[in-house]
Design an enzyme around this catalytic site. Sequence first.
Site, mmCIF file in Angstrom:
data_model
loop_
_atom_site.group_PDB
_atom_site.id
_atom_site.type_symbol
_atom_site.label_atom_id
_atom_site.label_comp_id
_atom_site.label_asym_id
_atom_site.label_seq_id
_atom_site.Cartn_x
_atom_site.Cartn_y
_atom_site.Cartn_z
ATOM 1 N N LYS A 1 13.885 11.285 24.363
ATOM 2 C CA LYS A 1 15.350 11.177 24.437
ATOM 3 C C LYS A 1 16.015 12.073 23.387
ATOM 4 O O LYS A 1 16.933 12.826 23.695
ATOM 5 C CB LYS A 1 15.813 9.718 24.204
ATOM 6 C CG LYS A 1 15.191 8.720 25.166
ATOM 7 C CD LYS A 1 15.691 7.314 24.923
ATOM 8 C CE LYS A 1 15.287 6.709 23.574
ATOM 9 N NZ LYS A 1 13.845 6.506 23.386
ATOM 10 N N ARG B 1 20.751 -0.619 25.008
ATOM 11 C CA ARG B 1 19.346 -0.986 25.133
ATOM 12 C C ARG B 1 19.173 -2.360 25.768
ATOM 13 O O ARG B 1 18.052 -2.767 26.040
ATOM 14 C CB ARG B 1 18.724 -1.035 23.742
ATOM 15 C CG ARG B 1 17.773 0.109 23.485
ATOM 16 C CD ARG B 1 17.583 0.159 21.998
ATOM 17 N NE ARG B 1 16.344 0.727 21.616
ATOM 18 C CZ ARG B 1 16.231 1.928 21.059
ATOM 19 N NH1 ARG B 1 17.279 2.698 20.896
ATOM 20 N NH2 ARG B 1 15.060 2.353 20.665
ATOM 21 N N ARG C 1 4.480 12.525 15.647
ATOM 22 C CA ARG C 1 5.840 12.978 15.298
ATOM 23 C C ARG C 1 6.006 13.101 13.785
ATOM 24 O O ARG C 1 5.581 12.233 13.028
ATOM 25 C CB ARG C 1 6.874 11.995 15.841
ATOM 26 C CG ARG C 1 8.274 12.342 15.331
ATOM 27 C CD ARG C 1 9.374 11.651 16.066
ATOM 28 N NE ARG C 1 9.216 10.215 16.104
ATOM 29 C CZ ARG C 1 9.991 9.423 16.851
ATOM 30 N NH1 ARG C 1 10.913 9.952 17.617
ATOM 31 N NH2 ARG C 1 9.798 8.133 16.835
ATOM 32 N N ARG D 1 8.035 8.724 10.306
ATOM 33 C CA ARG D 1 8.926 7.559 10.307
ATOM 34 C C ARG D 1 8.109 6.295 10.098
ATOM 35 O O ARG D 1 7.054 6.137 10.724
ATOM 36 C CB ARG D 1 9.645 7.463 11.666
ATOM 37 C CG ARG D 1 11.054 7.995 11.649
ATOM 38 C CD ARG D 1 11.660 8.144 13.014
ATOM 39 N NE ARG D 1 11.679 6.948 13.835
ATOM 40 C CZ ARG D 1 12.281 6.868 15.022
ATOM 41 N NH1 ARG D 1 12.926 7.915 15.511
ATOM 42 N NH2 ARG D 1 12.241 5.762 15.737
ATOM 43 N N ARG E 1 7.354 -1.881 19.402
ATOM 44 C CA ARG E 1 8.514 -1.223 20.021
ATOM 45 C C ARG E 1 8.314 -1.053 21.526
ATOM 46 O O ARG E 1 9.244 -1.246 22.310
ATOM 47 C CB ARG E 1 8.748 0.142 19.366
ATOM 48 C CG ARG E 1 9.322 0.019 17.958
ATOM 49 C CD ARG E 1 9.145 1.302 17.155
ATOM 50 N NE ARG E 1 9.830 2.432 17.705
ATOM 51 C CZ ARG E 1 9.502 3.706 17.472
ATOM 52 N NH1 ARG E 1 8.463 3.983 16.680
ATOM 53 N NH2 ARG E 1 10.182 4.676 17.994
HETATM 54 P P1 AP5 Z 1 11.502 12.052 20.601
HETATM 55 O O1 AP5 Z 1 12.386 13.008 21.335
HETATM 56 O O2 AP5 Z 1 11.791 11.818 19.156
HETATM 57 O O3 AP5 Z 1 11.442 10.671 21.417
HETATM 58 P P2 AP5 Z 1 12.524 9.534 21.569
HETATM 59 O O4 AP5 Z 1 12.519 9.105 23.005
HETATM 60 O O5 AP5 Z 1 13.843 9.971 20.993
HETATM 61 O O6 AP5 Z 1 11.794 8.431 20.708
HETATM 62 P P3 AP5 Z 1 12.293 7.499 19.518
HETATM 63 O O7 AP5 Z 1 11.045 6.966 18.902
HETATM 64 O O8 AP5 Z 1 13.243 8.196 18.589
HETATM 65 O O9 AP5 Z 1 13.045 6.409 20.328
HETATM 66 P P4 AP5 Z 1 13.301 4.967 19.950
HETATM 67 O O10 AP5 Z 1 14.194 4.628 21.074
HETATM 68 O O11 AP5 Z 1 12.163 4.082 19.711
HETATM 69 O O12 AP5 Z 1 13.921 5.106 18.473
HETATM 70 P P5 AP5 Z 1 15.414 5.073 17.933
HETATM 71 O O13 AP5 Z 1 15.484 6.011 16.809
HETATM 72 O O14 AP5 Z 1 16.412 5.150 19.029
HETATM 73 O O15 AP5 Z 1 9.995 12.534 20.792
HETATM 74 C C1 AP5 Z 1 8.908 11.909 20.133
HETATM 75 C C2 AP5 Z 1 7.867 12.963 19.718
HETATM 76 O O16 AP5 Z 1 7.317 13.617 20.850
HETATM 77 C C3 AP5 Z 1 8.441 14.089 18.841
HETATM 78 O O17 AP5 Z 1 7.478 14.438 17.894
HETATM 79 C C4 AP5 Z 1 8.689 15.234 19.804
HETATM 80 O O18 AP5 Z 1 8.563 16.474 19.136
HETATM 81 C C5 AP5 Z 1 7.603 15.014 20.851
HETATM 82 N N1 AP5 Z 1 8.074 15.306 22.215
HETATM 83 C C6 AP5 Z 1 9.228 14.866 22.766
HETATM 84 N N2 AP5 Z 1 9.328 15.264 24.042
HETATM 85 C C7 AP5 Z 1 8.191 15.964 24.301
HETATM 86 C C8 AP5 Z 1 7.697 16.601 25.456
HETATM 87 N N3 AP5 Z 1 8.381 16.604 26.624
HETATM 88 N N4 AP5 Z 1 6.493 17.207 25.406
HETATM 89 C C9 AP5 Z 1 5.797 17.179 24.266
HETATM 90 N N5 AP5 Z 1 6.201 16.586 23.111
HETATM 91 C C10 AP5 Z 1 7.389 15.986 23.128
HETATM 92 O O19 AP5 Z 1 15.494 3.546 17.385
HETATM 93 C C11 AP5 Z 1 14.754 3.128 16.255
HETATM 94 C C12 AP5 Z 1 15.030 1.647 16.005
HETATM 95 O O20 AP5 Z 1 16.440 1.441 15.755
HETATM 96 C C13 AP5 Z 1 14.718 0.698 17.192
HETATM 97 O O21 AP5 Z 1 13.367 0.300 17.193
HETATM 98 C C14 AP5 Z 1 15.680 -0.472 16.890
HETATM 99 O O22 AP5 Z 1 15.166 -1.307 15.868
HETATM 100 C C15 AP5 Z 1 16.911 0.227 16.346
HETATM 101 N N6 AP5 Z 1 17.907 0.558 17.386
HETATM 102 C C16 AP5 Z 1 18.314 1.810 17.762
HETATM 103 N N7 AP5 Z 1 19.228 1.731 18.749
HETATM 104 C C17 AP5 Z 1 19.403 0.401 19.008
HETATM 105 C C18 AP5 Z 1 20.200 -0.325 19.955
HETATM 106 N N8 AP5 Z 1 21.014 0.310 20.817
HETATM 107 N N9 AP5 Z 1 20.113 -1.671 19.949
HETATM 108 C C19 AP5 Z 1 19.320 -2.324 19.084
HETATM 109 N N10 AP5 Z 1 18.530 -1.703 18.169
HETATM 110 C C20 AP5 Z 1 18.568 -0.348 18.138
#
Ligand code: AP5
Length: 216
Positions: free
Chosen positions: A14, A89, A128, A161, A172
């Site tokens: 994402k 979410r 990552r 992270r 997660r």
């Molecule tokens: P990346 O693009 O970083 O993946 P992502 O889908 O953004 O994954 P996240 O881990 O950031 O999502 P998340 O939803 O768990 O975390 P968030 O920060 O929102 O890609 C991952 C890796 O793969 C990278 O190294 C990248 O280079 C590589 N990659 C990507 N695409 C690729 C491809 N196509 N091919 C090859 N390699 C690739 O949330 C963190 C925490 O915050 C949550 O656990 C929760 O506690 C809280 N939180 C956030 N939002 C909310 C909400 N709305 N409600 C409640 N709690 C929330």
Amino acid sequence: MRAIILLGAPGAGKGTAAERVCAGTPFRHFSTGDMLREAVKQGTPVGRVSETYMQRGELVPDQIMMEVVEARIAQDPPDAAYLFDGFPRTVRQAELLEAVLVRRQGCLEHVLFLDAPREVLLQRLGGRRICRACGANFHMVNMPPREAGRCDACGGALYQRPDDQESTVLSRLDVFSRKTEALIAHYETLGLLRRIDAGGNAERLVADVMRVLAAA
Ligand code: AP5
């Protein structure tokens, strides 16, 4: 207000897709994860409460999330355009976002579900690395930095992270299955959801997202 939502499990890509899709468009990349990590870093009241949930891989409660989101949106002009990454979410968050859109006479234009197999998610999250200085995103295998441990963009140190440790990643993914799959069904019922195969490389993912946005 205009809105596009990117849904997907942790590691679906994402953040990677959102950065590249927003470049050169009026859309602002709106990552609730990044906003919460910044609040934790600054030691704000929201950051202190959120940190315990994030460390366990659980969702921050809906009420806190909506305060964060509404406070941020209130700083922008009413016609701002957002690409939401990681928000909403839960079905409750989606309902609250819908209320914000009604109040701002806004429109939810697209909901894209980035779908990738579990083994791919685990490989991506395990490898990552993030730049401490500018937040740029790397992967030890898929998108390695030119110099080990250093950011290509600013030379800052790369780190893992804390919630990318294996035990937290499993939690997660479990939370995603329990909470966010109901949200996918919600948008499917509304006829808004488009599924995108996110198991390939980043270039293909970005091209597929752009194609779906252009065609819809
Ligand atoms: P990346 O693009 O970083 O993946 P992502 O889908 O953004 O994954 P996240 O881990 O950031 O999502 P998340 O939803 O768990 O975390 P968030 O920060 O929102 O890609 C991952 C890796 O793969 C990278 O190294 C990248 O280079 C590589 N990659 C990507 N695409 C690729 C491809 N196509 N091919 C090859 N390699 C690739 O949330 C963190 C925490 O915050 C949550 O656990 C929760 O506690 C809280 N939180 C956030 N939002 C909310 C909400 N709305 N409600 C409640 N709690 C929330």
